[in-house]
Design an enzyme around this catalytic site. Structure first.
Site, mmCIF file in Angstrom:
data_model
loop_
_atom_site.group_PDB
_atom_site.id
_atom_site.type_symbol
_atom_site.label_atom_id
_atom_site.label_comp_id
_atom_site.label_asym_id
_atom_site.label_seq_id
_atom_site.Cartn_x
_atom_site.Cartn_y
_atom_site.Cartn_z
ATOM 1 N N SER A 1 15.483 18.783 -16.857
ATOM 2 C CA SER A 1 14.625 19.963 -16.837
ATOM 3 C C SER A 1 15.249 21.086 -17.646
ATOM 4 C CB SER A 1 14.402 20.430 -15.393
ATOM 5 O OG SER A 1 13.704 21.662 -15.355
ATOM 6 N N HIS B 1 0.834 -1.211 0.000
ATOM 7 C CA HIS B 1 0.000 0.000 0.000
ATOM 8 C C HIS B 1 0.870 1.264 0.000
ATOM 9 C CE1 HIS B 1 -3.648 -2.377 1.006
ATOM 10 N NE2 HIS B 1 -2.781 -3.094 1.713
#
Length: 473
Positions: free
Chosen positions: A319, A189
């Site tokens: 980037s 999870h």
């Protein structure tokens, strides 16, 4: 477009059953291909090269068998076979311009092959060779195209995808062996869970690849049954009863793959369930690869504010505005490929339903999506192996830091102190940002030496039930 060209010398007149038509003077194709070019200016994408090459193999096999059966003059058959093999070798890929969105039987692509091969063969013989009467002798688009899809898909899977998967599996296993002793925090999870080794985590990925290979190999057995010889609807009208079986034997020799003549050729024309099954295997593989890629992205996340367990190879600046940023570009490409393949499977699933009575009428779409999926998967799997798995590094200091503070290690104490008491220890360790061992010493009657043994992360990766004074059982 052609009306803008004023120089009539740039065209020649070709004839088919619908009449005369202008065709570019240097084009190897004829009237039927030209009609398809004019009828279907839809996507600008032509049929995959693998499919075109498979058509070449089929036409070569057909010419050879028809000559052996006495249905085609041997000199003519020899030239047709030679021209067809040139097509199969990829020498004339540029002469197959028909759009993938065309007649649903793929007749336009079949006739494209017939016309190109007839033109090439006539150049050698100087004798008239008809695309229908000679090159397409004993065949129909309805059995040729499904056969070409199965051949091209088989070649793509066996020649590229399966070797790529084997390579990826070997690279994962190699890295797993090298990292076998490194223990890390497991996660369920997306939350901290019990520890495992990197070898165990990588081993799960490897097992996924093994399963994908097995499923693909099993599906290929059904793709090896070719419906060639069924002609128009599966009855074999206008072909010699021995043509299909004999042609399949030649195709096996040409491709190096053991194909079989389908026992029920009606199924091979009307239903494409085996092709939908193959697409389903691509879909399952895409899901597996997406899982692996996302695991890698999460493990690499950070490097400061994320999990930061591993460092992927730096391949390019990440980037245009943030200096020094490096992104997990290959796993991202894997995710995109997987998404596209899943979309392809949806298209193939719908296309597989689109056969009424004796013929599926979305065959070009099935061919395109299957071969595109095989190509994308084969290429990206190699990149994942060579540009990610091979060069990734484990940040052992970060892994160890997180592992020592993992409160879920207290799970090992459940059989000794009970679930509720263990939960108290876990919550306190988390709240106070302290190692679980320290808190367990304060909250239980167990001595520190015994607790250290019970909470040893390496031992916990081996499973079993732990008791006081003993090991796992």
């Amino acid at each position: 477009m052609e009306m803008q060209m004023s120089n009539s010398d740039r065209y020649r007149i070709e004839h088919d059953s619908m009449g005369d038509l202008r065709v570019p003077i240097d084009a190897l194709w004829g009237a039927q291909t030209q009609r398809a070019i004019e009828n279907f200016p839809i996507s600008g994408r032509s049929m995959p090269q693998g499919f075109i090459h498979a058509l070449g193999f089929i036409k070569a096999a057909a010419a050879k068998v028809n000559a052996e059966l006495g249905l085609l003059p041997k000199p003519m058959a020899k030239e047709i076979e030679a021209a067809a093999l040139d097509v199969a070798a990829g020498r004339y890929d540029a002469d197959f311009p028909v759009d993938i969105y065309q007649t649903g039987s793929g007749t336009s692509s079949n006739m494209n092959a017939n016309e190109v091969i007839a033109t090439l063969a006539m150049r050698a013989t100087k004798e008239p060779i008809h695309p229908n009467d000679h090159v397409n002798l004993g065949q129909s688009s309805n059995d040729v195209v499904p056969t070409a899809i199965r051949i091209s898909a088989t070649l793509a899977v066996q020649g590229r995808l399966l070797p790529a998967l084997k390579h990826l599996r070997k690279m994962i296993n190699k890295r797993a062996r090298g990292l076998g002793s490194v223990v890390k925090t497991g996660r369920t999870h997306l939350m901290d869970a019990m520890p495992l080794t990197f070898a165990q985590e990588f081993g799960a990925w490897s097992a996924q690849i093994v399963s994908a290979e097995a499923r693909l190999n099993d599906t290929l057995k059904r793709l090896h049954r070719l419906p060639l010889g069924g002609t128009a609807i599966g009855t074999g009208i206008n072909t010699d009863p021995h043509f299909g079986r004999n042609a399949v034997k030649v195709l096996s020799a040409l491709t190096g793959i053991h194909f079989e003549s389908a026992n029920n050729k009606f199924e091979g024309l009307a239903a494409q369930d085996d092709l939908v099954e193959l697409s389903g295997q691509f879909n399952a593989l895409a899901v597996a690869l997406m899982k692996i890629a996302n695991d890698l992205r999460w493990m690499n996340a950070g490097p400061l504010a994320g999990l930061g367990e591993i460092e992927l190879p730096a391949l390019q600046p990440g980037s245009s505005i943030m200096p020094g940023k490096v992104n997990p570009v290959i796993p991202e490409a894997v995710v995109m490929v997987a998404s596209q393949v899943i979309g392809h499977h949806t298209a193939v699933t719908v296309a597989g339903q689109s056969g009424n009575f004796q013929l599926n009428v979305t065959l070009p779409l099935i061919a395109y999506n299957l071969l595109e999926s095989a190509t994308l998967l084969g290429n990206v799997v190699m990149l994942l192996a060579d540009k990610v798995i091979v060069g990734l590094k484990v940040r052992q200091d970060r892994v160890q830091e997180v592992l020592e503070r993992n409160p879920i290690l207290v799970t090992a104490l459940n059989p000794i102190i009970g679930y509720e008491k263990a939960a108290v220890i876990a919550k306190r360790a988390y709240k106070e940002h302290r190692p679980v061992l320290e808190v367990a010493c304060e909250e239980s009657n167990l001595n520190p030496v015994e607790l250290a043994r019970l909470l040893d992360p390496t031992a916990l990766t081996e499973g079993g039930i732990y008791v006081v004074g003993g090991g796992g059982g």
